[in-house]
Enzyme design. Structure first.
Site, PDB file in Angstrom:
ATOM      1  N   LYS A  71     -34.210  24.398  34.927  1.00 38.61           N
ATOM      2  CA  LYS A  71     -33.924  25.384  33.974  1.00 38.61           C
ATOM      3  C   LYS A  71     -32.506  25.116  33.214  1.00 38.61           C
ATOM      4  O   LYS A  71     -31.552  24.812  33.807  1.00 38.61           O
ATOM      5  CB  LYS A  71     -33.907  26.707  34.763  1.00 38.61           C
ATOM      6  N   LYS A  95     -25.603  26.916  39.001  1.00 37.32           N
ATOM      7  CA  LYS A  95     -25.506  28.354  38.591  1.00 37.32           C
ATOM      8  C   LYS A  95     -26.691  28.932  38.978  1.00 37.32           C
ATOM      9  O   LYS A  95     -26.446  30.246  39.531  1.00 37.32           O
ATOM     10  CB  LYS A  95     -25.629  28.159  36.777  1.00 37.32           C
ATOM     11  N   LYS A 107     -30.815  20.432  31.345  1.00 34.82           N
ATOM     12  CA  LYS A 107     -30.153  20.730  30.000  1.00 34.82           C
ATOM     13  C   LYS A 107     -30.996  19.630  29.031  1.00 34.82           C
ATOM     14  O   LYS A 107     -31.253  18.438  29.396  1.00 34.82           O
ATOM     15  CB  LYS A 107     -28.620  20.521  30.350  1.00 34.82           C
ATOM     16  N   THR A 191     -25.236  37.087  28.786  1.00 35.30           N
ATOM     17  CA  THR A 191     -24.347  35.937  29.275  1.00 35.30           C
ATOM     18  C   THR A 191     -22.822  36.776  29.084  1.00 35.30           C
ATOM     19  O   THR A 191     -21.936  36.748  30.196  1.00 35.30           O
ATOM     20  CB  THR A 191     -24.281  34.650  28.474  1.00 35.30           C
ATOM     21  N   ASN A 222     -22.218  33.901  20.723  1.00 33.13           N
ATOM     22  CA  ASN A 222     -22.720  35.099  21.424  1.00 33.13           C
ATOM     23  C   ASN A 222     -22.034  35.717  22.610  1.00 33.13           C
ATOM     24  O   ASN A 222     -22.001  36.697  22.837  1.00 33.13           O
ATOM     25  CB  ASN A 222     -24.219  34.478  21.446  1.00 33.13           C
ATOM     26  N   SER A 362     -32.631  35.113  31.700  1.00 29.78           N
ATOM     27  CA  SER A 362     -33.895  34.301  31.440  1.00 29.78           C
ATOM     28  C   SER A 362     -34.788  34.139  32.568  1.00 29.78           C
ATOM     29  O   SER A 362     -36.222  34.195  32.296  1.00 29.78           O
ATOM     30  CB  SER A 362     -33.259  32.823  31.391  1.00 29.78           C
TER      31      SER A 362
HETATM   32  N1  GLU Z   1     -27.713  28.185  27.926  1.00 30.58           N
HETATM   33  C1  GLU Z   1     -27.173  29.193  29.208  1.00 30.58           C
HETATM   34  C2  GLU Z   1     -26.443  28.579  30.029  1.00 30.58           C
HETATM   35  O1  GLU Z   1     -25.904  27.400  29.759  1.00 30.58           O
HETATM   36  C3  GLU Z   1     -28.656  29.710  29.408  1.00 30.58           C
HETATM   37  C4  GLU Z   1     -29.589  28.940  30.068  1.00 30.58           C
HETATM   38  C5  GLU Z   1     -31.004  29.363  30.347  1.00 30.58           C
HETATM   39  O2  GLU Z   1     -31.158  30.813  30.121  1.00 30.58           O
HETATM   40  O3  GLU Z   1     -31.827  28.656  30.813  1.00 30.58           O
HETATM   41  O4  GLU Z   1     -26.335  28.947  31.200  1.00 30.58           O
END
Ligand code: GLU
Length: 428
Positions: A71, A95, A107, A191, A222, A362
């Site tokens: 993810k 995370k 990523k 976030t 954001n 998410s």
């Molecule tokens: N891009 C965001 C992060 O770095 C969200 C990632 C997601 O929702 O999968 O946490």
């Protein structure tokens, strides 16, 4: 060292190695977890509006999927590097593990500057990216989401291409979609709000009344915007915020001693966070050099922009008034600053805990898509607050009990969860 001399992948591996040593992690587990398990590198030819074809470089990396599908976001960035994406894929695994959601880490990114591309070019780029990676992503393998300079529209174009190729509807394949098109209410805020939920909890443990605090923020995208909004709603005062100016190619800090009106500041920024300087002056802001955000006499620093912003050189400018550092960005602090943060007795909320609200929402989006039933915004935010507060408490309590630095405590929890999952699967 200068900011550009720090390699985020080296940072991520150094942090991992430190904690792996502290917990005596099995050697095979170390080898498995200190690097990504899969990497895809590919080219994306895009027909540009002038009739010429431009070839972009795209990447998608799966760090680990022992606890669930990989993810993580997809970034659009002209300065993107493979090592940055590798680092970010590691941080995504930690995370998801620290907030205990059943997902792994991944990523992606494309080397491009969407600010110089038409919407049609951006759409063709999104579709081209998915054509290259469609068979290696999806709800059961790897679930992309927005990140730096990508948004819900990009995600929807990507999902549409994915569903066209796969022949069906798979709303759980990509998150961060627009509300009404499979997106979750609260995702936009998630976030930034998550950052402030952890900040609120940190202040409680320090016996500090949030309404008597001041903050300086780096960034006004954001994450920073919604962190600033909720912090102000809870009574905090944002004295300064720094944002990138895409016309001048430098950042500026906007400061107002009595506190910035975040609602009004949001009205004068563009979709990439560039603030209109003249309009800011009309609102009573001083416009100063962007690097000064770190040198303000405030209680709280919120780096919510990019990697490698807090280095020993910039750390030296931090005021003695600062009590809490909440890392809203991914990897904003270089490892050589960790001893300095400890020595200065600043309470740290480390990045992959602090900014986990986005991926947590998410996950809620996926759950709602799977049920085909969507929750009201209050319910989403209540569940988000619960997840973030629970994760914060676990990290804080471990840090207190074992006298660990907060970053290390978060890593201990996350690494143990992932290592345990890999072991149970028989991977080592
Ligand atoms: N891009 C965001 C992060 O770095 C969200 C990632 C997601 O929702 O999968 O946490």
């Amino acid at each position: 060292m200068k900011e550009e001399n720090y390699n985020p992948y080296v940072t991520a591996q150094t942090q991992f190695d430190n904690v792996a040593n502290q917990i005596g992690l099995d050697q095979s587990a170390r080898e498995l977890l200190r690097q990504p398990s899969r990497e895809y590198h590919f080219t994306i030819p895009v027909k540009m509006d002038d009739g010429k074809t431009k070839v972009f470089n795209g990447y998608r990396i799966h760090h680990n999927d022992a606890r669930g599908p990989a993810k993580g976001g997809i970034r659009f960035d002209p300065n993107e590097t493979i090592d940055t994406i590798r680092a970010l894929s590691l941080w995504m695994t930690w995370k998801c593990a620290v907030v205990d959601i059943p997902l792994g880490g991944g990523k992606g990114g494309i080397v491009c500057d969407p600010r110089t591309m038409s919407l049609g070019e951006q759409e063709r780029l999104c579709r081209g990216y998915i054509r290259q990676i469609a068979r290696s992503i999806g709800p059961l393998q790897d679930v992309p989401a927005p990140d730096v300079m990508t948004n819900g529209q990009h995600m929807l174009w990507m999902l549409d291409e994915y569903e066209t190729i796969m022949g069906g509807h798979f709303p759980g394949a990509i998150t961060g979609k627009p509300v009404g098109m499979g997106g979750s209410l609260g995702r936009k805020e998630a976030t930034g709000y998550g950052v402030v939920y952890t900040l609120r909890e940190a202040l409680k443990t320090l016996n500090i009344d949030i309404s008597k605090t001041t903050a300086s923020i780096q960034g006004f995208g954001n994450v920073a915007e919604y962190a600033a909004r909720l912090y102000s709603e809870l009574g905090g005062t944002v004295i300064a915020l720094a944002s990138w100016d895409n016309t001048d190619k430098k950042s500026y800090m906007f400061r107002k001693a009595g506190g910035l009106d975040i609602e009004k500041m949001a009205e004068i920024k563009d979709s990439y966070g560039t603030i209109d300087k003249e309009k800011a002056k009309a609102l009573g802001c001083e416009v100063l050099d962007g690097d000064e955000w770190i040198a303000q006499d405030v209680d709280i620093l919120l780096p919510c922009a990019r990697e490698n912003q807090i280095t020993p050189a910039t750390f030296a400018k931090i005021s003695d008034t600062v009590k809490v550092l909440c890392e809203g960005a991914n990897g904003p602090t270089t490892p050589d600053c960790d001893p300095l943060i400890k020595a200065k007795n600043i309470y740290l909320v480390p990045d992959f805990l602090c900014n986990a609200g986005g991926v947590t929402c998410s996950y809620f989006e996926q759950v709602q898509c799977n049920m085909n039933y969507f929750w009201p915004k209050e319910e989403v935010l209540e569940k988000l607050d619960f997840k973030m507060t629970t994760a914060f408490s676990a990290v804080h309590n471990l840090a207190k009990e074992k006298k660990l630095y907060m970053r290390d405590a978060a890593y201990v929890i996350a690494i143990n969860r992932v290592a345990e999952a890999a072991k149970l699967r028989g991977w080592y």
